[in-house]
Design a protein around this motif. Sequence first.
Motif, mmCIF file in Angstrom:
data_model
loop_
_atom_site.group_PDB
_atom_site.id
_atom_site.type_symbol
_atom_site.label_atom_id
_atom_site.label_comp_id
_atom_site.label_asym_id
_atom_site.label_seq_id
_atom_site.Cartn_x
_atom_site.Cartn_y
_atom_site.Cartn_z
ATOM 1 N N TRP A 59 0.831 -1.206 0.000
ATOM 2 C CA TRP A 59 0.000 0.000 0.000
ATOM 3 C C TRP A 59 0.865 1.256 0.000
ATOM 4 C CZ3 TRP A 59 -3.066 -2.290 4.625
ATOM 5 C CH2 TRP A 59 -3.897 -3.317 4.168
ATOM 6 N N SER A 62 2.447 1.813 -3.472
ATOM 7 C CA SER A 62 1.450 1.896 -4.555
ATOM 8 C C SER A 62 1.393 0.654 -5.431
ATOM 9 C CB SER A 62 1.696 3.135 -5.426
ATOM 10 O OG SER A 62 1.573 4.297 -4.665
ATOM 11 N N GLN A 65 -3.875 -0.860 -3.953
ATOM 12 C CA GLN A 65 -4.658 0.203 -3.343
ATOM 13 C C GLN A 65 -4.950 -0.144 -1.883
ATOM 14 O OE1 GLN A 65 -5.698 3.212 -4.481
ATOM 15 N NE2 GLN A 65 -4.328 2.757 -6.183
ATOM 16 N N GLU A 68 -10.032 1.956 2.011
ATOM 17 C CA GLU A 68 -10.466 3.359 2.006
ATOM 18 C C GLU A 68 -10.231 4.055 3.347
ATOM 19 O OE1 GLU A 68 -11.259 6.731 0.402
ATOM 20 O OE2 GLU A 68 -11.253 4.890 -0.781
ATOM 21 N N ASN A 71 -6.660 4.931 3.579
ATOM 22 C CA ASN A 71 -6.332 5.972 2.611
ATOM 23 C C ASN A 71 -6.630 7.360 3.160
ATOM 24 O OD1 ASN A 71 -5.089 6.083 0.169
ATOM 25 N ND2 ASN A 71 -6.914 5.758 -1.037
ATOM 26 N N SER A 72 -7.625 7.475 4.032
ATOM 27 C CA SER A 72 -7.975 8.772 4.612
ATOM 28 C C SER A 72 -7.240 9.053 5.930
ATOM 29 C CB SER A 72 -9.489 8.860 4.825
ATOM 30 O OG SER A 72 -9.915 7.865 5.736
ATOM 31 N N ALA A 77 -1.089 8.703 4.922
ATOM 32 C CA ALA A 77 -0.902 9.546 3.741
ATOM 33 C C ALA A 77 0.465 10.228 3.759
ATOM 34 C CB ALA A 77 -2.011 10.577 3.646
ATOM 35 N N LYS A 80 3.156 7.528 3.091
ATOM 36 C CA LYS A 80 3.079 7.135 1.679
ATOM 37 C C LYS A 80 3.674 8.221 0.789
ATOM 38 C CE LYS A 80 0.120 5.359 -1.861
ATOM 39 N NZ LYS A 80 -1.104 5.444 -2.543
#
Length: 122
Positions: A59, A62, A65, A68, A71-72, A77, A80
């Motif tokens: 993850w 990349s 995916q 979710e 991801n938030s 973030a 990454k």
Amino acid sequence: MCRLVYRSKQRGFLELDLVLGSWVEQHAHSMDEANIRALLQVLDLDCLIPQENPDLWKWLTSQEQPPEDLNSNPVFAAIKSKVTDNLTKHASPETRSTPGQPWVRGWDDIKKGKDGPKYGNQ
């Protein structure tokens, strides 16, 4: 804070230990309570998802995916983003796969036959 740094450096997956551990060591002392909770969500993934470390690495790089909710996560973030910046700066384009595709291993390419990559992560 020492416990957070230790947990981030002892993931059992060397690449992740180095990337996650370094990032946490640099940022943990300046994090507010909300970001510490976000970091704990990332660190607690191994309790929720079996084999989390390889997934977390995929993850962050990349290759896949992320879920979710991850991801938030602002800490995820930021980490990454750091990984992406490092890959852009230090890995030549011909050694990278397209986003969403797994990386090719270089050490066992010889086993793939003459149609496989000639060298490295092609």
